[in-house]
Design an enzyme around this catalytic site. Structure first.
Site, PDB file in Angstrom:
ATOM      1  CG  ASP A  30       7.134 -12.417  50.972  1.00  0.00           C
ATOM      2  OD1 ASP A  30       6.057 -11.942  51.365  1.00  0.00           O
ATOM      3  OD2 ASP A  30       7.472 -13.598  51.213  1.00  0.00           O
ATOM      4  CB  SER A  31       7.286 -11.376  55.389  1.00  0.00           C
ATOM      5  OG  SER A  31       6.761 -12.622  54.947  1.00  0.00           O
TER       6      SER A  31
ATOM      7  CE1 TYR B 163       7.564  -7.966  57.199  1.00  0.00           C
ATOM      8  CE2 TYR B 163       6.420  -7.347  55.202  1.00  0.00           C
ATOM      9  CZ  TYR B 163       7.550  -7.298  55.987  1.00  0.00           C
ATOM     10  OH  TYR B 163       8.646  -6.584  55.559  1.00  0.00           O
TER      11      TYR B 163
ATOM     12  CB  CYS C  47       4.238  -9.624  50.628  1.00  0.00           C
ATOM     13  SG  CYS C  47       3.683  -9.870  52.316  1.00  0.00           S
ATOM     14  CG  ASN C  48      -1.485 -12.027  48.747  1.00  0.00           C
ATOM     15  OD1 ASN C  48      -0.583 -12.784  48.385  1.00  0.00           O
ATOM     16  ND2 ASN C  48      -2.539 -11.780  48.009  1.00  0.00           N
ATOM     17  CB  THR C  49       0.617  -9.748  54.751  1.00  0.00           C
ATOM     18  OG1 THR C  49       0.289 -11.141  54.644  1.00  0.00           O
ATOM     19  CG2 THR C  49       0.230  -9.240  56.117  1.00  0.00           C
TER      20      THR C  49
ATOM     21  CB  CYS D 239      -0.347 -16.336  51.742  1.00  0.00           C
ATOM     22  SG  CYS D 239       1.283 -16.291  52.528  1.00  0.00           S
ATOM     23  CB  THR D 240       3.646 -14.726  47.806  1.00  0.00           C
ATOM     24  OG1 THR D 240       4.192 -14.104  48.988  1.00  0.00           O
ATOM     25  CG2 THR D 240       2.861 -13.703  47.008  1.00  0.00           C
ATOM     26  CG  HIS D 241       5.424 -17.659  52.615  1.00  0.00           C
ATOM     27  ND1 HIS D 241       5.338 -16.291  52.646  1.00  0.00           N
ATOM     28  CD2 HIS D 241       6.618 -17.977  53.196  1.00  0.00           C
ATOM     29  CE1 HIS D 241       6.435 -15.790  53.223  1.00  0.00           C
ATOM     30  NE2 HIS D 241       7.220 -16.795  53.561  1.00  0.00           N
TER      31      HIS D 241
HETATM   32  N1  DGL Z   1       4.027 -14.060  51.786  1.00  0.00           N
HETATM   33  C1  DGL Z   1       3.242 -13.158  52.506  1.00  0.00           C
HETATM   34  C2  DGL Z   1       1.862 -12.951  51.998  1.00  0.00           C
HETATM   35  O1  DGL Z   1       1.644 -13.094  50.824  1.00  0.00           O
HETATM   36  C3  DGL Z   1       3.589 -12.924  53.932  1.00  0.00           C
HETATM   37  C4  DGL Z   1       3.131 -13.873  54.934  1.00  0.00           C
HETATM   38  C5  DGL Z   1       3.565 -13.481  56.329  1.00  0.00           C
HETATM   39  O2  DGL Z   1       4.692 -13.028  56.501  1.00  0.00           O
HETATM   40  O3  DGL Z   1       2.763 -13.637  57.239  1.00  0.00           O
HETATM   41  O4  DGL Z   1       0.956 -12.593  52.713  1.00  0.00           O
END
Ligand code: DGL
Length: 279
Positions: A17-18, A49, A80-82, A191-193
């Site tokens: 992930d980011s 990201y 990471c979805n992005t 978003c996984t965050h």
């Molecule tokens: N956790 C990420 C996601 O699922 C990354 C978010 C990011 O870095 O902007 O999109």
């Protein structure tokens, strides 16, 4: 304390992930397969990201995949979805020998349970602008209205550990207000965050709104893929997990201890000409 893996181990799940967001997926992977070795990369030197161009994210994802392969991973979870939105297809083309498990916002289960017919999605700009999101909505949202919001600043707040700060609550309130005003009764965390924001999110959502996040579904899919490739280890193995960060490892250490109850050291790695090296 989790044993770090020094040798590449067969069946190691690669996850990246980011930043710390992918640890919400790791939590589900550990719950489902506690003995499976795992290697995690947080590319927090490049976090977030979300606002980055797809080409840049593809290059990062390829560099991380090469690193994870070198540590024994034949199955890689793009947690990471992005990164999934930008890089899943290019990764599958570039590394046909590796199985990738990617993430898309969970529109399918949300569309199945909404009563109001309105599903809200919180995700990054990169995820919402990608063609993967458009395809998922087109495929699964029949008769259901999907409204989305890019929430700027939330990823950074999760990285810094400020999940319950008044500023975080204010941003979340602002993000969900237009979704609620239009009748959303199911909210998809794209978003996984964001799962780490759950307690704060619950303070700003009315009780009838259901929240969906896909980490358990991703863990189940990963187990299926490992089993298909005959890489699934049995129960009772010692936990061998390795965590690495391309930037400051402090955030990751904190999330591992607070949310995953995992006492593990985080290795520092760094980018050099598109490759990841131990610092
Ligand atoms: N956790 C990420 C996601 O699922 C990354 C978010 C990011 O870095 O902007 O999109």
């Amino acid at each position: 304390m989790t044993q770090p893996t020094s040798q590449p181990l067969q069946g190691t799940i690669g996850v990246f992930d980011s930043g710390v967001g992918g640890l919400s997926v790791v939590r589900a992977l550990i719950e489902l397969m506690p003995g499976q070795p795992l290697s995690y990369v947080a590319d927090n030197a490049h976090c977030p990201y979300g606002p980055r161009p797809a080409d840049e994210i593809i290059a990062f994802a390829k560099g991380i995949t090469r690193y994870l392969q070198a540590h024994g991973s034949e199955v890689v979870v793009v947690a990471c979805n992005t990164a999934s939105a930008a890089a899943l297809m290019p990764l599958r083309q570039a590394f046909p020998e590796t199985s990738f498990v990617g993430m898309v916002p969970a529109i399918k289960p949300a569309a199945a349970i909404t009563k109001s017919g309105v599903v809200g999605v919180l995700a990054t700009q990169g995820t919402l602008q990608g063609s993967l999101f458009e395809a998922v909505v087109e495929h699964w949202a029949h008769g259901v209205r999907v409204i989305s919001r890019a929430c700027h600043g939330l990823v950074e707040l999760v990285e810094s550990g400020d999940v319950a700060a008044p500023e975080t609550e204010a941003i979340l309130r602002d993000c969900v207000a237009p979704l609620l005003a239009q009748g959303t009764d199911v909210l998809v965390l794209g978003c996984t965050h964001y799962p780490f924001l759950m307690p704060t999110l619950q303070r700003v959502l009315p009780p009838h709104v259901q929240v969906i996040e896909p980490s358990q579904a991703i863990a189940l899919q990963t187990r299926r893929v490992l089993a298909e490739r005959d890489l699934l280890l049995g129960e009772g193995q010692p936990a061998r997990r390795r965590y690495a960060a391309t930037g400051n490892p402090t955030a990751m250490q904190r999330v591992l201890e607070t949310y995953l109850y995992e006492r593990a050291s985080v290795e520092r790695i760094h980018w050099h000409r598109g490759s990841l090296l131990l610092t």
